[in-house]
Structures are given as structure tokens and as C-alpha cells.
Scaffold this motif. Sequence first.
Motif, short mmCIF file in Angstrom:
data_model
loop_
_atom_site.label_atom_id
_atom_site.label_comp_id
_atom_site.label_asym_id
_atom_site.label_seq_id
_atom_site.Cartn_x
_atom_site.Cartn_y
_atom_site.Cartn_z
N MET A 1 0.84 -1.20 0.00
CA MET A 1 0.00 0.00 0.00
C MET A 1 0.88 1.25 0.00
O MET A 1 1.76 1.38 0.83
N ILE A 3 1.76 5.10 0.75
CA ILE A 3 1.30 6.01 1.79
C ILE A 3 0.94 7.36 1.19
O ILE A 3 1.40 7.71 0.11
N THR A 4 0.10 8.11 1.90
CA THR A 4 -0.38 9.40 1.41
C THR A 4 0.08 10.51 2.34
O THR A 4 0.47 10.25 3.49
N THR A 5 0.01 11.75 1.85
CA THR A 5 0.40 12.89 2.67
C THR A 5 -0.42 12.95 3.95
O THR A 5 -1.65 12.96 3.89
N GLY A 6 0.26 12.94 5.07
CA GLY A 6 -0.43 13.01 6.36
C GLY A 6 -1.16 11.74 6.75
O GLY A 6 -1.86 11.71 7.75
N GLY A 7 -1.02 10.69 5.93
CA GLY A 7 -1.65 9.41 6.28
C GLY A 7 -3.15 9.40 6.12
O GLY A 7 -3.84 8.57 6.71
N VAL A 8 -3.68 10.34 5.31
CA VAL A 8 -5.13 10.34 5.07
C VAL A 8 -5.46 9.19 4.12
O VAL A 8 -4.79 9.02 3.10
N CYS A 9 -6.44 8.36 4.47
CA CYS A 9 -6.75 7.24 3.59
C CYS A 9 -8.23 6.90 3.61
O CYS A 9 -8.98 7.36 4.46
N GLU A 10 -8.61 6.08 2.64
CA GLU A 10 -10.00 5.59 2.56
C GLU A 10 -10.29 4.80 3.83
O GLU A 10 -9.40 4.15 4.37
N PRO A 11 -11.57 4.80 4.27
CA PRO A 11 -11.90 4.00 5.44
C PRO A 11 -11.71 2.51 5.13
O PRO A 11 -11.82 2.10 3.99
N GLY A 12 -11.43 1.74 6.16
CA GLY A 12 -11.35 0.29 5.98
C GLY A 12 -9.98 -0.24 5.66
O GLY A 12 -9.79 -1.43 5.45
N ASN A 17 -3.95 -4.64 7.36
CA ASN A 17 -3.01 -4.92 8.43
C ASN A 17 -3.43 -6.23 9.11
O ASN A 17 -4.24 -6.23 10.01
N GLY B 106 2.51 15.94 11.75
CA GLY B 106 2.40 14.59 11.19
C GLY B 106 1.20 14.45 10.27
O GLY B 106 1.25 13.74 9.27
N SER B 216 -10.24 8.56 6.43
CA SER B 216 -9.67 8.44 7.77
C SER B 216 -8.50 9.40 7.93
O SER B 216 -7.59 9.41 7.10
N PHE B 229 6.72 8.03 6.75
CA PHE B 229 6.04 9.29 7.09
C PHE B 229 7.05 10.32 7.59
O PHE B 229 7.01 11.49 7.23
#
Lengths: 86, 404
Positions: A1, A3-12, A17, B106, B216, B229
Amino acid sequence: MKITTGGVCEPGTSLTNKTGGWRTFKPVYDYDKCIKCKLCELLCPDMAVLPREDGYFQFDYDYCKGCGICANECPKAAINMVLEEK
Amino acid sequence: MVTKGKLEMEKMVVVEGSYAVAHAVKVCRPNVISAYPITPQTHIVEGLSQFIADGEIQNCEYINVESEFSALSALVGSSAVGARCYSATTSQGLELMHEVLFNVSGMRMPIVMTVVNRAVSAPINIWNDHQDAISQRDTGWIQLYAEDLQEAADMTAQAFKIAEDEEVLMPVMVCMDGFILSHVYEPVVLLEQELTDEYLPTYKPLNILDPKKPMSFGTLADPNYYTEFRYLQQKAMENALKKIEDAANEFYDMFGRYYGGLTDKYQTGDADIILVAMGSIVGTIKDTIDKLRQKGVKVGLLKVRSFRPFPAEAIKEAIKDAKVVAVLDKNISLGLNEGALFTEIKSCLYNTENRVPVVGYMIGHGGRDIRMSTIENIISEAQEVMESGIRKESQFTDVREEIL
């Protein structure tokens, strides 16, 4: 997967993991003893107890962390915690 | 400050530093402001709440909170829904925000916050030094330091521009010295609304928290992901190096005022001795340099505007011909006996050919007045270092031995 800026991601995305890898002991049903009371399903903190069509249950070993709550609470001692061997 | 053409005297008004900053925030059109009053920051947020009460800031919510921790936390939520967010604090308030500072960075939220620099307790002290902001060095916030009221106001608009750049997306602290800048009245040009609108486009967030399209925010990253990150935050800081320069240059083109980008130089061209400092002390140093230059002392100043990201290359270039460098810090790392800027300048020179002696002075703690005579003493000690080498690498300045 990726990673995105700031760890914003689709739910679920927590589904990717697979926490089953954390397990030391795995729960195993003894279906001869099981009375389908559903306590294991109700108490599992990881929703890793899945209902089967015949009314019994099975474990989702991708996410079961082996905490042993189900085995501890089972009124018929129908769940055994077995050392995980890989 | 360099100006394009003449300073626009007719546009200047005499206002308090806090008002100049509050006004600058106003014309940046924030959507959410949340802050908790604490001396010497209070006048800024008082000014802003007055603007809102008077209907002078449209489409803006002022959230009253019970602590600085909540103030910044409220902005985390607000920034997530795409709002342009502002806060201001100082000293203990900033230290109370410590945990949230990491979250903001962050989560890559371009929040701008004025830090009106003040000493930290104990003992209780409400006067100026830089210990509060310097103690938050590693939280992942860009830290800019202003020299005077005009720069503190202008830097606020620059801060939003830097923070919201999609190659940066990092929060910015605009640091201004408590009382020395926040409570002083000085002629300034208040930022014009039209020019600021042109300079600072509407904030376009990458993602927003929206029930129609659930996402999220603030998720977990396990050991397989966390490193990356941190790596990206560092990359964003590196991108900010150029963006800080760009923001200053573009500001100059549009508003006609310039204070340097990452750093600024004063009389460094032929200087044997270069002093390095941040914040309002820069003005006193410039006056001292003017005085000593008349006596033929070859001394100059390197003003550091950006402490984070640390402008190592700009600093190395600026001091490459100096024979001695003296760094003045309004902070101390206790147990190391060095100020942060001194430590970092020394460290950025270590793997280079430049073996210039660097000495450090910790100065102005808890608002102790810094007089020209003190700066002159430092310069004359620097001359001794030039002639006979370093005797004391880093030291307190003006310690009153008689009360110990």
C-alpha cells in the motif's frame, strides 16, 4: 500500500493490516463440545469469530491475535489454545 | 528591511505590534481561530476576537477553549475539514501544546501560529527569550523569527503561503519577541486586503473530512510504514527551504518590502567578525555594527529568519570568508551549556573545509536587557578569538556574579 500525505486514507484500510501475525497461541474449536451459545462471537474484540451456515463458528486467523478471551469464557471449554507453529 | 522605492510613509500608521499581527491575520482571511489568552500573546487574540465581533472577518469562527491543548486540538479538527486555521500562544501555553504540535505536523496541516516568545517557568517570568519555541524544535513545525513589527506582520502572510504550498504542507510558527515586539508601538504599513488576496490564494486542501466522502485522518502507521512518514516530513522541510525564499521574493515584488529569505546579511561583505542571531536583537546588533564600522571594525551580521528548516547551506555560504563567528542565543540547552543556534551552526561546519572558530553567547534570558555595550563586549572578545584562538567556546552573558 502506498502512503499518502499526512496518512489520510480511505476507510477500511485497517483490513490490510493482518494482525493474525501477532499470535502466539491459536484458538481451535472442539465442535463436539460446542453448544452454539455465541459467547465467543460476542466477546471477541477483533471480530475474528465468524458464523458458519450450520450455526457453529470458525476463527478468522488473518485477524485473530490469540488473546484467548473466547477460550477463557467458553462455558463448555470447547476452545483450546494451541501453540502456533509456523 | 529593503524596500522597493521609498517607504510608503503616507500608508504608515502607528500601532502596537500585536495589532499589526492581528490585522495581518485578518487580511489572510482565516476560517477558524482558536486560542487561549496568555501574556504577552493576549493582545493579538483580543484584537482578532474584536475584529470578529465587529463583523470584519467574514466566514470565520472563533472557538473559545479552556486551554492551549484544546486550542490547537480544535484546529486539528478544523484543518481536517479544510479550514484555514490560526492560533497564537507563548511560553507555558506552547509547552502545553507539545503533544498536539507533533500531530499537526504529522497530519500535514498548514496551521499558522504566532509564538510571542517568552521565557519558561520556573521561576515564573513573563519576559522575552526564545526558550519556548526552541524547546519545540523537533516537533516538525517550520519556525520563522521576525526582527520588527513590520516583519512580524508581513511574515504572517508569508507563513500561510509557505504552509499551504502543496510541496510543503507543514505548520508554521511565526516567532516574535514578547513585549519587545508584541507591545511596542511603531509605524507600520498594515497589509492591504486586495494585495493580500492576490498574494495568498484560497487554501485548497488535498483531502477534507466530509461525511459524503468518508476518509480516515490521523491513522495508525505500524513499523512497516512509520519511517516513510518521517522521511516525507523531512522532504517537506527541505522543499520549504526554497518556498521560504520564494515567499519572501514574491512578497517583495507585490508589497515592496524584503527582510531576507532564509537568512539576511548586514555588512558581511568584508567582515572578519560575523555575529549570528535571530529576532529583535538583530536591530541592536545592527546599531552596534554601524557604530563600530565608523571605528573601522570589520564586523557584520547574519540574521537567521528560518530556524526550521535549518538553512545550513545559506549559513555556510554567508560565513565562508569570516575569521570568527559569534552566535547569540536567547536559549540554553541545559547540561550542554550551549544555545541551539550555536550548536547547529558548529555542527553544520564540521564536515567542511571551513575551520572558522565559532563561539557562542547565551544572552537575554527572561527578558534581561541587551545593551549595545554588551554586543560591543562580544565583538571585542571575538577580536581576541581572531588573534589568539578560543578560550571559552560557549558562555552566559552578563551573569550577575554578585547575587550568586
